[in-house]
Structures are given as structure tokens and as C-alpha cells.
Write a protein that holds these residues in place. Structure first.
Motif, PDB file in Angstrom:
ATOM      1  N   UNK A  54       0.810  -1.212   0.000  1.00 51.38           N
ATOM      2  CA  UNK A  54       0.000   0.000   0.000  1.00 51.38           C
ATOM      3  C   UNK A  54       0.851   1.273   0.000  1.00 51.38           C
ATOM      4  N   UNK A  57       1.706   2.634  -3.937  1.00 49.86           N
ATOM      5  CA  UNK A  57       0.869   3.513  -4.766  1.00 49.86           C
ATOM      6  C   UNK A  57       0.206   4.608  -3.929  1.00 49.86           C
ATOM      7  N   UNK A  59      -1.273   4.674  -1.160  1.00 47.88           N
ATOM      8  CA  UNK A  59      -2.461   4.431  -0.341  1.00 47.88           C
ATOM      9  C   UNK A  59      -2.111   4.691   1.116  1.00 47.88           C
ATOM     10  N   UNK A  84      -0.844   6.595  -8.706  1.00 47.73           N
ATOM     11  CA  UNK A  84      -1.803   5.480  -8.746  1.00 47.73           C
ATOM     12  C   UNK A  84      -2.061   5.020 -10.170  1.00 47.73           C
ATOM     13  N   UNK A  85      -1.892   5.924 -11.120  1.00 47.26           N
ATOM     14  CA  UNK A  85      -2.070   5.556 -12.515  1.00 47.26           C
ATOM     15  C   UNK A  85      -0.895   4.712 -12.995  1.00 47.26           C
ATOM     16  N   UNK A  89      -2.769  -1.407  -8.085  1.00 44.26           N
ATOM     17  CA  UNK A  89      -2.758  -2.369  -6.981  1.00 44.26           C
ATOM     18  C   UNK A  89      -3.967  -3.285  -7.091  1.00 44.26           C
ATOM     19  N   UNK A  91      -6.070  -6.303  -5.163  1.00 47.60           N
ATOM     20  CA  UNK A  91      -6.203  -6.794  -3.789  1.00 47.60           C
ATOM     21  C   UNK A  91      -6.512  -8.287  -3.751  1.00 47.60           C
ATOM     22  N   UNK A  97     -13.449  -6.070  -5.054  1.00 47.02           N
ATOM     23  CA  UNK A  97     -12.847  -4.968  -5.803  1.00 47.02           C
ATOM     24  C   UNK A  97     -13.492  -4.731  -7.150  1.00 47.02           C
ATOM     25  N   UNK A 157      -8.957  -4.649 -15.026  1.00 46.42           N
ATOM     26  CA  UNK A 157      -9.388  -3.328 -14.578  1.00 46.42           C
ATOM     27  C   UNK A 157      -8.216  -2.412 -14.305  1.00 46.42           C
TER      28      UNK A 157
END
Lengths: 281, 270
Positions: A54, A57, A59, A84-85, A89, A91, A97, A157
């Protein structure tokens, strides 16, 4: 400079109910990851693997130390979404998710958030679904898919955002053996064919063997790191920290104890068979 | 196993109704529901019935699913129409003590039951032919002007679509927990109503805990995918009005005019 550079970070989940200072989830942890590398982060539950994931990115932000992604400091709020792009990540639980009730609409969620043009989103979604071999399921409802398929949709995704690196936090923990091998072969394909940087967090030794570099964590620190051969030949060290080695390595280690000589430790069943053949001849 | 719920289900297809703009469908449904309750003469009621039959046939969804959705409300229809039957005014046709049935009462009963049936059929037609995402998308777009007065339009639409997304997941989970509790000796099938409600608590508590955990995970996953509210968000599927939608609006307009003309020219039954 390395693509991801984790510089001496410490982090603790602060718990306001407790008077005494809480233990650090991660302490003095450093790691650097090159572009195109496939790194496994190994360790048992509660050793700080997910916390590290985490941090990659933005988080979570470190209490002390710095994390740089492609030269950008993760604590810089203006860069959060850029980071983040670049670093996606995935999960553990695929069910939790997925946001939409149709596969392709779920894959489109990331690019939609980035404000990309509809035609371009369509293209990216189709491409991402083809990469994970889920294109023919594009108009299905996610709850009708198997665990491995759902996790591949979750990976698609992330891919649709066209990241440079994909971090997976125990993506196979809730899957059956079939689902696990589906996800692993997708990751290897991504790394080899698309030259994607992959950071896999896992507690399955058999999965770690497939990567370029293994980083073993214990109690919030790096215990040892190197190629799978280097790491898994240190059987005593791993055992001392209650960590397993792949079954093939374990067998070779025990046989070595009985006086049979192996040149190097085997990592997979096939390697082990070949070496045993050699030895027994 | 996910239970079979007919009402609110979506049947993917390529019929004319499926291909209409979800916004157009939503507007037409609202208009139709209003006009159903503005029918005061038998010819106007007939127009409404014919229109309902027409879009059921056009939707391409097997009629049995429409009957299934009616099954749930059949008791409401019967009870309200029976009650209405005794509430009429005018000279009684039959009389038993204080109960009397008048022509007016019979008319009321017929109107009420047909109105409710058409209402359910029309709303079912919308949910049968529109995917949940399209539906929430349409609601979001239609309510957009409300955003000007700081009404959280995007957030509400997002909440609705997430809720719909998690319905099957949570149903499945409920079944799993029920089985787990039964395996531990929980008794859910016997006893009176209070007993059964109480027996449901050991299912609800774990269900809530897990729902919160899921929500936390989901929020993390959404943030990882750069979600930051509705601002600057684009959509993959762009919905736009086409000739089809204009034509269906025209058909709807004809129905509305027909009903109004019947109401003006003919003496009202009610």
C-alpha cells in the motif's frame, strides 16, 4: 534511478485506544525495483507485506523515510493520482474490488476515472480483457464467474489504466489451484510479453519461484533477498523464521542431510526429478 | 444459490425497447404512470391496456416473466379491488346488512385493479430491458440539474449502482452463513414468528460485519483505480437520443392525447 525506490521507511498503524506506542508494521525497510522486473515479496501473515504494497501507490504514506515512484515522492499530494495511474494495486478478494455489474463496465471504471475519451476507453477495455483472456466474458455478470476469472477481471481493470507497474497483494490467496495457475500464467505473460513490472506479494513459495527476484520479509524488515535460487538455498535461515521452502527444495535439503550430494538446490518438481535422476544414476 | 427474483431482473436482448435510450424509457415510464391514474372512462382505460400489451410484446421478454412479477402483488390487487367495491356511492345493486355493492363500486374495483396491474407491468418492462448500470446512469444524467443546488447526484447514482452490484454477492453470503449456523445447530424453521425473527440474529450479525469489511476493501480498490468522485469522470458508453426515441415519445404523446380526449368528450365513469 530505479523505477520504484523505497528508502528506509517505517510505518505503524496507530491505535488511539492504546497508551503504549504500537509496534511498527514496517521498520527501516528499503527496496528498489527496476522497470520490467518481476519481484516477489514473501513472508508469513503480519510481517508487513501488505503494508509495503500500500506504500507503493500512495495508499499509505510512511511515518519516516520516503517512497519514490518514477522519481516522484508519494507524499506529494499533487502526484497521488499520477502515481496510482502508474502503479496499479490488485487486492486479495476479487469479489470486493469489482464495482460494476457487468465485466466490461467494471474494467472501464479506472479509465473513466482518469477522464479518458469514450472511444479510447472502449479500445483499452477490449485490449485489457484480451490480455487476460476474458474477452468472451465481457458482457457477463461478475458474480457468475469463478474466483480465478474474477481476479483476472480485476487485473484487467488495472491494466486498462495502462500502468507501468502492477502490484498484487496476495491475489491467489482466496483461489483454488486452477484459479491460482490462471492468475500466475497471466502475470508471467504480462511480464514477459508486455514488459510490465510486476510486484507479487504472496505466501506461496511455488509462486515466488517463478519471479526474477525474491524479497523475504520478517517482522517488518527484509530478511534476505536475491534470485529464487539464492534465497531458497538458505534453507536453515528460512526455517529459523518459520518460513517454508518449495517442496522440491525441502526434499533435496532432507536428502542432503542423508549424505546425498546436490550441486544446487532444485526449485520446481521437474528440476528436482532431473537432479535426482542424475544423482541416482 | 442466488434466489430467483423476477421483479427488478434484467434480461439482455436486442429488442426495440432494449435499444431505447434509458433516459427516454425512464421519462416515458413516469409519464405513463401519471396517465394511468388519469383514466376516468372505459375507452381511455382501453387505450392504456392496449399500449401496455404493445410494449410487452415489443420488449421481447417472455410473457411468463411478466406474470411472475404480477404474482407478487396479486393479493394487493384483490384486496384493494374488493375494498373499493364496497365503497361506491349511488343506488345499491346488492345489499347484505351494512355491505352494499353499487355500480359505482364495481367500476372503481375494475379501474383500481387494472391500474395497479398496468403500473407493475410498465415498471417491470423498464427493469427487464435496462441494465442496472444504464438505469443509474440515466438517473444521474436526468438529475444533473439538481447538482447546481449541491444535491449529490453522482454520489447517489454511484451508491445505487454499487448496491445493485452487491445484491447477488450478499445473497450468496447470507445463504453461506445460514448453512454455517445450521451446521452449528441453529434452528430457523420451527417456532412462532418471534422465534424465527430471533433466530435470524446470528445470521444478520456476521452478515453486517462482513458487509463492512467488504465496503472497506471496495473503497480501497476504488481509490487504487483513481476514483475521486464524479468530477472529471467520463463514461465508456455514451447514451444519446436517436430517431427511435423521438418516435417512441410521439407514440407516448398519442396515448396521452387519446386518454385526455376520451376524458373530455365522454362522461366520466368515476
Amino acid at each position: 534511478m530505479e523505477f520504484i525506490c523505497v528508502d528506509n521507511i517505517s510505518f505503524s498503524y496507530d491505535d488511539r485506544d492504546l497508551e503504549k506506542p504500537t509496534k511498527n508494521a514496517v521498520s527501516d525497510f528499503s527496496l528498489s525495483i527496476k522497470k520490467g522486473e518481476f519481484v516477489s515479496l514473501l513472508g508469513h501473515n503480519g510481517c508487513g507485506k501488505s503494508t509495503v504494497a500500500k506504500h507503493l501507490n500512495a495508499m499509505l504514506l510512511p511515518d519516516s523515510g520516503k517512497v519514490y515512484v518514477d522519481g516522484d515522492d508519494t507524499s506529494d499530494e499533487d502526484k497521488t493520482y499520477d502515481i496510482r495511474k502508474k502503479v496499479g494495486l490488485v487486492l486479495q478478494n476479487p469479489d470486493n474490488q469489482l464495482v460494476a455489474s457487468i465485466v466490461e463496465e467494471d474494467v472501464a471504471f479506472g479509465p473513466e476515472n482518469l477522464g479518458i475519451e469514450p472511444d479510447e476507453i472502449r479500445k483499452r477495455v477490449d485490449e485489457a480483457l484480451k490480455t487476460v483472456d476474458m474477452y468472451e466474458y465481457r458482457d457477463h455478470a461478475p458474480y457468475k464467474l469463478s474466483g480465478g476469472q474474477k481476479q483476472r477481471v480485476a487485473i484487467a481493470g488495472i491494466l486498462a489504466m495502462q500502468p507501468e507497474c502492477i502490484v498484487l497483494d496476495e491475489p491467489t490467496a482466496m483461489l483454488d489451484p486452477n484459479g491460482r495457475s490462471e492468475v500466475m500464467s497471466t502475470l508471467i505473460k504480462l511480464n514477459k510479453e508486455k514488459n510490465m513490472t510486476v510486484v507479487l506479494i504472496t505466501h506461496y513459495m511455488e509462486e515466488a519461484v517463478l519471479s526474477d527476484r525474491v524479497v523475504v520479509m520478517d517482522d517488518g524488515r527484509v530478511l534476505t533477498q536475491g534470485t529464487p535460487e539464492e534465497v531458497f538455498s538458505q534453507v536453515e535461515l528460512l526455517k529459523k523464521h518459520r518460513l517454508d521452502v518449495p517442496q522440491a527444495t525441502e526434499l533435496a535439503y532432507k536428502l542432503r542431510g542423508c549424505g546425498i550430494k546436490f550441486e544446487k538446490m532444485p526449485l520446481t518438481a521437474d528440476e528436482c526429478v532431473a537432479m535426482l535422476e542424475e544423482v541416482l544414476r | 444459490m442466488v434466489r430467483d427474483v423476477a421483479f427488478g431482473q434484467f434480461f439482455p436482448g436486442k429488442s426495440l425497447i432494449h435499444r431505447l435510450d434509458p433516459r427516454a424509457k425512464l421519462i416515458m415510464l413516469v409519464a405513463f404512470l401519471v396517465i394511468i391514474f388519469c383514466t376516468f372512462t372505459y375507452p381511455s382505460l382501453l387505450i392504456v391496456i392496449l399500449f401496455t400489451v404493445m410494449f410487452i410484446l415489443l420488449s421481447g421478454v417472455p410473457a411468463k416473466f411478466y406474470f411472475k412479477s404480477l404474482k407478487v402483488i396479486i393479493f394487493i390487487v384483490i384486496i384493494t379491488s374488493v375494498l373499493n367495491m364496497f365503497y361506491g356511492t349511488g343506488t345499491p345493486l346488492f345489499e347484505w346488512g351494512i355491505l352494499k355493492i353499487t355500480l359505482d363500486g364495481i367500476n372503481r374495483a375494475i379501474f383500481v385493479s387494472i391500474r395497479i396491474v398496468c403500473l407493475i407491468l410498465a415498471s417491470s418492462c423498464l427493469t427487464f430491458t435496462t441494465s442496472p448500470t444504464d438505469l443509474t446512469d440515466a438517473i444521474e444524467r436526468l438529475m444533473k440539474p439538481l447538482g447546481k443546488i449541491h444535491f449529490p447526484v453522482h454520489e447517489i447514482a454511484m451508491m445505487m449502482s454499487l448496491a445493485l452490484r452487491f445484491v447477488p454477492t450478499l445473497l450468496e453470503e447470507t445463504d453461506k452463513i445460514t448453512q454455517a449456523q445450521k451446521a452449528r445447530g441453529a434452528d430457523m424453521e420451527s417456532g412462532n414468528i418471534f422465534h424465527r425473527v430471533k433466530a435470524f440474529i446470528p445470521i444478520l450479525v456476521p452478515l453486517f460485519v462482513s458487509a463492512f469489511r467488504r465496503a472497506y476493501d471496495l473503497a480501497t480498490a476504488m481509490e487504487c483505480r483513481c476514483y475521486r468522485g464524479g468530477f472529471g469522470r467520463t463514461r465508456m458508453k455514451v447514451i444519446h437520443m436517436s430517431k427511435r426515441d423521438v418516435l417512441s415519445f410521439a407514440a407516448m404523446g398519442l396515448v396521452i392525447c387519446g386518454v385526455i380526449i376520451c376524458n373530455i368528450l365522454l362522461p366520466a365513469v368515476l
